[in-house]
Enzyme design. Sequence first.
Site, PDB file in Angstrom:
ATOM      1  N   HIS A 127     -63.332  77.839  30.208  1.00 19.25           N
ATOM      2  CA  HIS A 127     -62.759  76.350  29.348  1.00 19.25           C
ATOM      3  C   HIS A 127     -64.020  75.797  29.083  1.00 19.25           C
ATOM      4  CE1 HIS A 127     -59.277  74.095  28.214  1.00 19.25           C
ATOM      5  NE2 HIS A 127     -60.351  73.709  27.635  1.00 19.25           N
ATOM      6  N   LEU A 128     -64.588  75.717  27.845  1.00 19.93           N
ATOM      7  CA  LEU A 128     -65.700  75.189  27.367  1.00 19.93           C
ATOM      8  C   LEU A 128     -65.519  73.736  27.763  1.00 19.93           C
ATOM      9  CD1 LEU A 128     -68.324  75.253  25.440  1.00 19.93           C
ATOM     10  CD2 LEU A 128     -66.893  74.468  23.810  1.00 19.93           C
ATOM     11  N   HIS A 129     -66.711  73.013  28.195  1.00 23.64           N
ATOM     12  CA  HIS A 129     -66.709  71.683  28.581  1.00 23.64           C
ATOM     13  C   HIS A 129     -68.073  71.227  28.444  1.00 23.64           C
ATOM     14  CE1 HIS A 129     -66.956  73.759  32.272  1.00 23.64           C
ATOM     15  NE2 HIS A 129     -67.697  72.782  32.862  1.00 23.64           N
ATOM     16  N   GLN A 130     -68.531  70.149  27.632  1.00 20.37           N
ATOM     17  CA  GLN A 130     -69.424  69.526  27.465  1.00 20.37           C
ATOM     18  C   GLN A 130     -69.738  68.041  28.274  1.00 20.37           C
ATOM     19  OE1 GLN A 130     -72.166  69.361  23.972  1.00 20.37           O
ATOM     20  NE2 GLN A 130     -71.523  67.345  23.569  1.00 20.37           N
TER      21      GLN A 130
END
Length: 176
Positions: A127-130
């Site tokens: 799950h993409l997270h910045q």
Amino acid sequence: MTNDDHLQRLWAPYRMAYVRGAGDAPTEPDACPFCLMVAGERQTELIIARGWTCFVVLNLFPYNPGHLMVLPMRHVADYTELDAAETAELAAMTQRAIVTVRDVSAPDGFNVGINLGGVAGGSISQHLHQHVVPRWAGDANFMTVLGGTKTMPQLLEDTCGLLREAWDESDDAGGT
């Protein structure tokens, strides 16, 4: 065994499980901790703000006080999989996260970045997270370097409250 390269070694064999992928988050959205947050089933108290396609959450295991993550609500692993609306909101919310943390705690700088894939350091790479990590001069000291311990000067609940209040005030002032 000789040490011909004259480098000192710090042996951390417990890290091999992480390197091999043990404990990495499940690939299914119904088991993803971020998707569970979006659904209101887990650690919703850490959510700072919600947009139309993205949300901002306080990192449960922060590098520094105010360490935020900006994520799409949709379960997507790679930045290139975001649609135009998600990309725009992720960028806007990242900017707003930086402004909010500056207002609350006046850091000297930031580390902002995305780790794509487990080998790049993404602990929950599905799950993409910045990350938006505030930094202060001298925030890494002997405790971190020698003791393997990070000293956190503020409780997560206190940090979350301050950031949420500042974010809400920005909403009242017509912020993004």
